[in-house]
Design a protein around this motif. Structure first.
Motif, PDB file in Angstrom:
ATOM      1  N   GLU A 192      21.588  42.445  38.909  1.00  0.00           N
ATOM      2  CA  GLU A 192      20.465  41.902  39.631  1.00  0.00           C
ATOM      3  C   GLU A 192      20.865  41.122  40.815  1.00  0.00           C
ATOM      4  OE1 GLU A 192      20.169  39.038  36.107  1.00  0.00           O
ATOM      5  OE2 GLU A 192      20.774  41.249  36.527  1.00  0.00           O
ATOM      6  N   VAL A 193      22.118  40.462  40.990  1.00  0.00           N
ATOM      7  CA  VAL A 193      22.546  39.642  41.936  1.00  0.00           C
ATOM      8  C   VAL A 193      23.158  40.557  42.943  1.00  0.00           C
ATOM      9  CG1 VAL A 193      24.229  37.921  42.684  1.00  0.00           C
ATOM     10  CG2 VAL A 193      23.003  37.761  40.470  1.00  0.00           C
ATOM     11  N   PRO A 194      22.596  40.629  44.241  1.00  0.00           N
ATOM     12  CA  PRO A 194      22.984  41.472  45.143  1.00  0.00           C
ATOM     13  C   PRO A 194      24.606  41.097  45.651  1.00  0.00           C
ATOM     14  CG  PRO A 194      21.390  40.033  46.174  1.00  0.00           C
ATOM     15  CD  PRO A 194      21.528  39.901  44.584  1.00  0.00           C
ATOM     16  N   LYS A 195      25.036  41.965  46.553  1.00  0.00           N
ATOM     17  CA  LYS A 195      26.371  41.699  47.028  1.00  0.00           C
ATOM     18  C   LYS A 195      25.962  41.259  48.363  1.00  0.00           C
ATOM     19  CE  LYS A 195      29.665  45.216  45.045  1.00  0.00           C
ATOM     20  NZ  LYS A 195      30.586  46.459  45.406  1.00  0.00           N
ATOM     21  N   THR A 196      26.815  39.983  48.623  1.00  0.00           N
ATOM     22  CA  THR A 196      26.274  39.285  49.763  1.00  0.00           C
ATOM     23  C   THR A 196      27.417  38.924  50.747  1.00  0.00           C
ATOM     24  OG1 THR A 196      26.371  37.227  48.527  1.00  0.00           O
ATOM     25  CG2 THR A 196      24.051  38.237  48.845  1.00  0.00           C
ATOM     26  N   LEU A 197      28.629  38.963  49.906  1.00  0.00           N
ATOM     27  CA  LEU A 197      29.883  38.459  50.758  1.00  0.00           C
ATOM     28  C   LEU A 197      30.547  39.866  51.107  1.00  0.00           C
ATOM     29  CD1 LEU A 197      31.302  35.839  48.204  1.00  0.00           C
ATOM     30  CD2 LEU A 197      30.023  35.513  50.276  1.00  0.00           C
ATOM     31  N   PRO A 198      31.110  40.002  52.391  1.00  0.00           N
ATOM     32  CA  PRO A 198      31.849  40.998  52.876  1.00  0.00           C
ATOM     33  C   PRO A 198      33.124  40.846  52.060  1.00  0.00           C
ATOM     34  CG  PRO A 198      32.066  39.301  54.486  1.00  0.00           C
ATOM     35  CD  PRO A 198      30.989  38.986  53.491  1.00  0.00           C
ATOM     36  N   ARG A 199      33.575  42.596  51.747  1.00  0.00           N
ATOM     37  CA  ARG A 199      34.833  42.715  50.947  1.00  0.00           C
ATOM     38  C   ARG A 199      35.772  42.494  52.104  1.00  0.00           C
ATOM     39  NH1 ARG A 199      30.928  41.073  47.594  1.00  0.00           N
ATOM     40  NH2 ARG A 199      31.360  41.921  45.665  1.00  0.00           N
ATOM     41  N   SER A 200      36.963  42.255  51.548  1.00  0.00           N
ATOM     42  CA  SER A 200      38.317  42.267  52.323  1.00  0.00           C
ATOM     43  C   SER A 200      38.944  43.690  52.207  1.00  0.00           C
ATOM     44  CB  SER A 200      39.370  41.439  51.656  1.00  0.00           C
ATOM     45  OG  SER A 200      40.555  41.481  52.189  1.00  0.00           O
ATOM     46  N   PRO A 201      39.484  44.014  53.686  1.00  0.00           N
ATOM     47  CA  PRO A 201      40.156  45.032  53.570  1.00  0.00           C
ATOM     48  C   PRO A 201      41.614  45.153  53.022  1.00  0.00           C
ATOM     49  CG  PRO A 201      40.591  44.075  55.805  1.00  0.00           C
ATOM     50  CD  PRO A 201      39.514  43.145  54.829  1.00  0.00           C
ATOM     51  N   GLY A 202      42.052  44.287  52.261  1.00  0.00           N
ATOM     52  CA  GLY A 202      43.175  43.723  51.780  1.00  0.00           C
ATOM     53  C   GLY A 202      44.030  42.610  52.429  1.00  0.00           C
ATOM     54  N   HIS A 203      44.555  41.729  51.809  1.00  0.00           N
ATOM     55  CA  HIS A 203      45.024  40.314  52.515  1.00  0.00           C
ATOM     56  C   HIS A 203      45.613  40.460  53.515  1.00  0.00           C
ATOM     57  CE1 HIS A 203      45.308  36.164  51.545  1.00  0.00           C
ATOM     58  NE2 HIS A 203      46.565  36.395  51.632  1.00  0.00           N
ATOM     59  N   GLN A 204      46.803  41.068  53.529  1.00  0.00           N
ATOM     60  CA  GLN A 204      47.702  41.453  54.503  1.00  0.00           C
ATOM     61  C   GLN A 204      47.069  42.011  55.602  1.00  0.00           C
ATOM     62  OE1 GLN A 204      48.651  42.605  51.474  1.00  0.00           O
ATOM     63  NE2 GLN A 204      49.527  40.258  50.847  1.00  0.00           N
ATOM     64  N   GLY A 228      40.638  39.958  46.318  1.00  0.00           N
ATOM     65  CA  GLY A 228      40.111  40.842  45.045  1.00  0.00           C
ATOM     66  C   GLY A 228      38.654  40.836  45.207  1.00  0.00           C
ATOM     67  N   GLU A 229      38.141  41.905  44.306  1.00  0.00           N
ATOM     68  CA  GLU A 229      36.987  42.103  43.970  1.00  0.00           C
ATOM     69  C   GLU A 229      36.479  41.051  43.051  1.00  0.00           C
ATOM     70  OE1 GLU A 229      32.846  43.372  43.657  1.00  0.00           O
ATOM     71  OE2 GLU A 229      34.286  44.019  44.939  1.00  0.00           O
ATOM     72  N   ASN A 230      37.286  40.587  42.108  1.00  0.00           N
ATOM     73  CA  ASN A 230      36.643  39.656  40.976  1.00  0.00           C
ATOM     74  C   ASN A 230      36.252  38.512  41.766  1.00  0.00           C
ATOM     75  OD1 ASN A 230      36.062  38.889  38.308  1.00  0.00           O
ATOM     76  ND2 ASN A 230      37.774  37.646  38.212  1.00  0.00           N
ATOM     77  N   TYR A 231      37.131  37.737  42.508  1.00  0.00           N
ATOM     78  CA  TYR A 231      36.888  36.609  43.298  1.00  0.00           C
ATOM     79  C   TYR A 231      35.450  36.567  44.006  1.00  0.00           C
ATOM     80  CZ  TYR A 231      40.706  33.750  41.803  1.00  0.00           C
ATOM     81  OH  TYR A 231      41.814  33.067  40.983  1.00  0.00           O
ATOM     82  N   HIS A 232      35.490  37.810  44.630  1.00  0.00           N
ATOM     83  CA  HIS A 232      34.104  37.747  45.580  1.00  0.00           C
ATOM     84  C   HIS A 232      32.728  37.784  44.790  1.00  0.00           C
ATOM     85  CE1 HIS A 232      37.066  38.533  48.704  1.00  0.00           C
ATOM     86  NE2 HIS A 232      36.212  38.426  49.659  1.00  0.00           N
ATOM     87  N   THR A 236      33.254  32.048  32.985  1.00  0.00           N
ATOM     88  CA  THR A 236      34.674  31.910  32.906  1.00  0.00           C
ATOM     89  C   THR A 236      35.351  32.863  33.403  1.00  0.00           C
ATOM     90  OG1 THR A 236      34.187  30.634  30.737  1.00  0.00           O
ATOM     91  CG2 THR A 236      36.271  31.163  30.981  1.00  0.00           C
ATOM     92  N   CYS A 237      36.396  32.815  34.288  1.00  0.00           N
ATOM     93  CA  CYS A 237      37.216  33.613  34.882  1.00  0.00           C
ATOM     94  C   CYS A 237      38.510  33.365  35.036  1.00  0.00           C
ATOM     95  CB  CYS A 237      36.564  33.919  36.163  1.00  0.00           C
ATOM     96  SG  CYS A 237      36.705  32.588  37.422  1.00  0.00           S
ATOM     97  N   ASP A 238      39.298  34.632  35.137  1.00  0.00           N
ATOM     98  CA  ASP A 238      40.670  34.385  35.724  1.00  0.00           C
ATOM     99  C   ASP A 238      40.748  35.361  37.001  1.00  0.00           C
ATOM    100  OD1 ASP A 238      40.888  36.991  34.412  1.00  0.00           O
ATOM    101  OD2 ASP A 238      42.111  36.463  32.956  1.00  0.00           O
ATOM    102  N   TYR A 239      42.146  35.955  36.989  1.00  0.00           N
ATOM    103  CA  TYR A 239      41.972  36.817  38.376  1.00  0.00           C
ATOM    104  C   TYR A 239      41.131  37.931  38.368  1.00  0.00           C
ATOM    105  CZ  TYR A 239      46.404  33.757  39.130  1.00  0.00           C
ATOM    106  OH  TYR A 239      47.160  32.786  39.449  1.00  0.00           O
ATOM    107  N   GLU A 240      41.419  38.557  37.017  1.00  0.00           N
ATOM    108  CA  GLU A 240      40.483  39.936  36.843  1.00  0.00           C
ATOM    109  C   GLU A 240      39.159  39.818  36.207  1.00  0.00           C
ATOM    110  OE1 GLU A 240      41.917  42.310  38.496  1.00  0.00           O
ATOM    111  OE2 GLU A 240      43.553  41.619  39.108  1.00  0.00           O
TER     112      GLU A 240
END
Length: 432
Positions: A348-360, A169-173, A328-332
């Motif tokens: 101001e923190v850039p996106k540095t991690l590639p996003r998943s196309p979906g877990h499966q 998911g986006e939140n964890y990334h 502090t976070c949970d899943y969403e």
């Protein structure tokens, strides 16, 4: 094909992947799948999560589901109906013994949604037969199983994805990016929690297993036990013979964000406290609190939310304490505090991690590319290990010292004994 319930000795030797002497059999055949190929999938375990596997994978146009397996004939028949409701032309072979799936050379991938005590054996035998695996959490029943799983995966050059769907998911990334950016300073403490625990389940009498359930196969490598429904579908995690309760069930879902964000290293001590239910036969934690000491990081697991702002409304969560602020976070959701200000994001923190196309999808792409997915086995084993060690501390009722290099407890034979368990005959964990 009717569900298979019996297997002769010769067939057993051929399809287990291990002989009665415990030696691996040479059944591996390396899968080569081109991007245009359909991936042929078999689902082992078709209950709640198994049904989700059927829904998820049947939705992909490059997947063909050709076999289903469950020790419960009712669940197996329901699974076939579910698959055909989504793909009317599907005509899967049905099995009650997963070794027939392992033995087939026309299956590329197995998904495993069995009870926890089967996870390692199914995956190892699949690796040995040249199959890739999408396996449900927790990764394994014991630390030793996780070691053998990783050794088998590397030896047979296989692909594995752990079923931590939230990882994609986006939140964890985004949480991981913010923490790794240094915006909160060095993280010195992480607090993890999940509310709820094992219920006692009363004192039901033993029963004869229903005719539609192969109870002996359900038990598999676990110690023999007379059948009672509360030890089976839905509540098996309430018993240490099969799992480790709510703690084992949910640890990976929230410890995952800690490992994604700070990659804790060199665990040195584990101190668990808690209780088992006193109103029934269940024996996994009614509640459990654990203190972990890593190199330069203190980690605390609690059954109740910690006394930090915004945690009280989260039934599961993680709280990161840094030199400059907290998150502090949970899943969403995520709540960031720096000084007296509160934020939901730091633009101001850039996106540095590639996003998943979906877990499966990430897993299926890995099957084709032969590059390990995000929730790969090596990562999952590292992330799962502290949970196993905490349950050992809980059962022994004492603080334990851990040697991360040797992966053994220091000067504690009883604790080291619990790192593995002997399988019930004829099952045997192989050596690599």
């Amino acid at each position: 094909m009717k569900p298979i319930t019996k297997i002769n000795r010769r067939r057993f030797l051929k399809t287990t992947g291990i002989g009665l002497a415990g030696l691996p059999l040479a059944t591996n055949a390396i899968t080569k799948i081109t991007p245009a190929d359909k991936i042929r999938v078999a689902h082992i375990g078709t209950g709640n999560m198994g049904s989700s596997h059927i829904r998820w994978f049947s939705a992909f146009p490059d997947v063909e589901t050709i076999a289903l397996c469950d020790v419960d004939k009712l669940r197996l028949n329901d699974a076939k109906k579910l698959l055909q409701s989504r793909n009317p032309s599907a005509n899967p072979d049905l099995y009650s013994d997963f070794r027939y799936i392992i033995d087939r050379k026309d299956i590329d991938v197995v998904t495993c949604a069995t009870p926890d005590h089967w996870h390692a054996m199914v995956a190892i035998m699949a690796f040995e037969s040249g199959k890739d695996v999408y396996g449900e959490k927790p990764l394994s029943y014991s630390p030793r199983e996780g070691q053998v799983m990783l050794e088998a995966l590397k030896h047979h050059n296989r692909i594995f994805q752990l079923g931590t769907q939230i990882h994609a998911g986006e939140n964890y990334h985004r949480v991981a990016e913010i923490i790794q950016s240094g915006a909160l300073g060095k993280i010195n403490t992480v607090r993890l929690w999940k509310t709820g625990g094992t219920k006692g389940l009363g004192f039901p009498p033993n029963e004869m297993p229903p005719e539609h359930l192969d109870w002996d196969m359900w038990l598999g490598p676990a110690p023999y036990s007379e059948y009672t429904p509360v030890k089976c579908h839905g509540t098996f995690r309430s018993f240490f013979d099969y799992s480790g309760g709510v703690f084992a069930d949910f640890w990976c879902h929230i410890a995952d964000i800690m490992y994604m964000s700070v990659s804790p290293e060199n665990l040195t001590s584990i101190d668990a406290r808690g209780e088992v239910p006193d109103d029934g036969i269940a024996d996994t934690p009614k509640w459990i609190d654990v203190d972990f000491k890593f190199k330069d990081l203190d980690v605390f697991w609690t059954t109740k939310p910690p006394q930090v702002p915004n945690a009280e409304n989260m039934h599961i969560g993680a709280h990161f304490e840094g030199e400059k602020g907290t998150l502090t976070c949970d899943y969403e959701n995520r709540i960031i505090k720096i000084g007296n200000e509160t934020f939901s994001d730091l633009p101001e923190v850039p996106k540095t991690l590639p996003r998943s196309p979906g877990h499966q999808r990430n897993f299926l792409d890995a099957v084709k590319s032969r590059n390990q997915p995000e929730s790969n086995l090596e990562y999952a084993r590292k992330m799962t290990l502290p949970m196993h060690l905490a349950l050992i501390s809980f059962r022994l009722k004492r603080k334990l010292s851990w040697d991360s290099t040797r992966e053994e407890f220091k000067n504690d034979s009883a604790a080291n004994f619990l790192l593995a368990r002997k399988y019930r005959s004829p099952w045997k964990l192989p050596d690599y």
